[in-house]
Design an enzyme around this catalytic site. Structure first.
Site: not given
Length: 347
Positions: A133, A167-168, A219, A328
Site C-alpha cells: 500500500k 494496491d489502490m 488487478r 473493511r
C-alpha cells in the site's frame, strides 16, 4: 512501538454481554433505516477511528474472528500458509498489513519487512508475489519517500524474479498511486510492477484505457473504501455492471495484443461466470489471466476454480496491524459482520 505496529493478538477479558447486544441493535437499526450503504460507511469510519481500534482490538474474540481473514501476525505464519496453499494448487499474493504511516521511520520499517518477505519467498521457492500500500510506504508523509521506498522493493523483487502489486486505497490517493506506477515503469524501467483499479469509481474506465495502452498488469476489484457519490457509484448494481464492462476491456483483443495480464478479484459467482463466458467465447487461454480472492473467503470456490484449470490467486495478509483490514472485511459483507457479532455473544 510505532504508530503502525499494534499489539499481538489480545488476551484481555471478554466484552460485557451488553456491548455485543448494543452493537447488534444499532446494526439492525442502521440496516433497516438506511440499508447496507450506511452500515458500510460506519464500519469504514470505524476502521480508521483510533478510539474504536483501542476497544475492538483489545477483545480476544476480535482476533479469533479476524484470524479467519489474516494468516497470522508474523512472516513465519505467512510463509507456512503460503506453502500450504501452493500445495493445493493456489497461487498467493502476500500483504504485510499496515497503512497511513505517520513518519519516515515507519515507512522504512515496512520496507525492511517486505524486503525480508521477498527473500523468504525466494528462499522457500513459493509461488507468491507481494502487494503493498502506498500510504504504508509514506505517501501521506512525503510522496518522494514513498516512491523511493517502492522503487527499492520493486528492484529487489526484480532481482529475485518476483513481482510487486501496488494496491489502490481511497480515491484521494488514486492519482498519486498511478503516477508512482508510471514512474517505476517508464523512468526506472521496471516492468515487474502492477496496479489495482476499482470498479466503483466513475473514472476507472478512463484509467483502464490508459493502462491497456501501457500493457499493464491490472488487478480489477470492486472497491472496499467508503467513497462519496461524487466520485463513486453508490449502488451495487452499477458497481457490478462497471466491473463486467472493465473486465471485457481487459480481455479485449487490444489489451491482449499489448500484453495486458488481468487479475479479476471477486468472490461473486455471477461475475466469475460472466468472465468465464467471455474467455470461452474469445478462446482466451486460461493462463492469460487469473482470478483472485481474499484469504478466508469462499475457499470452496477457490478450490473449484483450481480444479477447473483456472489460475487462482489468494490475497494473504499478515501482521499485527490487522484492525483496519478486519473492519473493511466486515463492511464488505453483512455475513461477515453477523459472524463477528455472533462470536461476541458466545464469548
Amino acid at each position: 512501538m510505532n504508530g503502525m505496529d499494534k499489539p499481538t493478538p489480545p488476551t484481555r477479558s471478554r466484552p460485557p454481554l451488553i456491548l455485543p447486544l448494543l452493537i447488534l441493535t444499532v446494526t439492525g437499526f442502521l440496516l433497516f433505516r438506511h440499508g447496507q450503504t450506511w452500515l458500510r460507511r460506519l464500519l469504514s469510519y470505524l476502521a480508521h477511528a483510533a478510539w474504536a481500534r483501542r476497544i475492538v482490538s483489545g477483545w480476544s474474540v476480535s482476533w479469533r474472528v479476524a484470524s479467519r481473514f489474516v494468516a497470522g501476525t508474523d512472516r513465519e505464519a505467512a510463509v507456512a500458509t503460503t506453502r500450504a496453499m501452493n500445495e493445493r494448487g493456489l497461487l498467493v499474493t502476500l500483504d504485510y498489513l499496515g497503512e497511513s504511516c505517520t513518519c519516515e521511520e515507519e515507512a522504512l520499517e515496512a520496507r525492511d519487512e517486505i524486503l525480508r518477505l521477498l527473500d523468504d519467498i525466494n528462499r522457500h521457492g513459493l509461488r507468491a508475489n507481494v502487494s503493498v500500500k502506498p500510504t504504508q510506504l509514506g505517501l501521506k508523509v512525503d510522496p518522494e519517500l514513498a516512491l523511493n521506498t517502492l522503487c527499492t522493493l520493486v528492484e529487489r523483487a526484480n532481482q529475485v524474479g518476483n513481482f510487486i502489486r501496488v494496491d489502490m486505497e481511497d480515491s484521494p490517493t488514486t492519482d498519486a498511486t498511478l503516477a508512482m506506477y508510471r514512474r517505476l515503469r517508464y523512468d526506472a524501467g521496471l516492468d515487474n510492477v502492477g496496479v489495482v483499479i476499482q470498479s466503483y469509481l466513475y473514472r476507472s474506465e478512463d484509467d483502464i484505457e490508459r493502462l491497456i495502452a501501457d500493457g499493464a498488469r491490472v488487478r480489477l476489484c470492486k472497491g472496499a473504501y467508503a467513497e462519496p457519490a461524487e466520485v463513486a457509484y453508490p449502488h451495487k448494481a452499477d458497481v457490478d455492471a462497471n466491473y463486467l464492462n472493465l473486465s471485457r476491456l481487459l480481455l479485449s483483443d487490444r489489451a491482449r495484443a499489448n500484453g495486458v495480464y488481468p487479475a479479476f478479484a471477486t468472490h461473486d459467482p455471477r461475475m466469475i461466470d460472466e468472465i468465464k463466458r467471455t474467455v470461452a467465447t474469445r478462446a482466451i487461454p486460461r493462463d492469460a489471466f487469473e482470478f483472485q480472492m481474499l484469504y478466508g473467503i469462499r475457499r470452496d470456490l477457490q478450490e473449484e476454480l483450481v480444479a477447473d484449470g483456472y489460475q487462482m490467486r489468494v490475497y494473504v495478509p499478515y501482521g499485527t496491524a490487522w484492525y483496519p483490514y478486519f473492519m473493511r472485511r466486515l463492511a464488505e459483507r453483512p455475513a461477515n459482520l453477523w459472524f463477528f457479532i455472533s462470536n461476541l455473544v458466545r464469548a
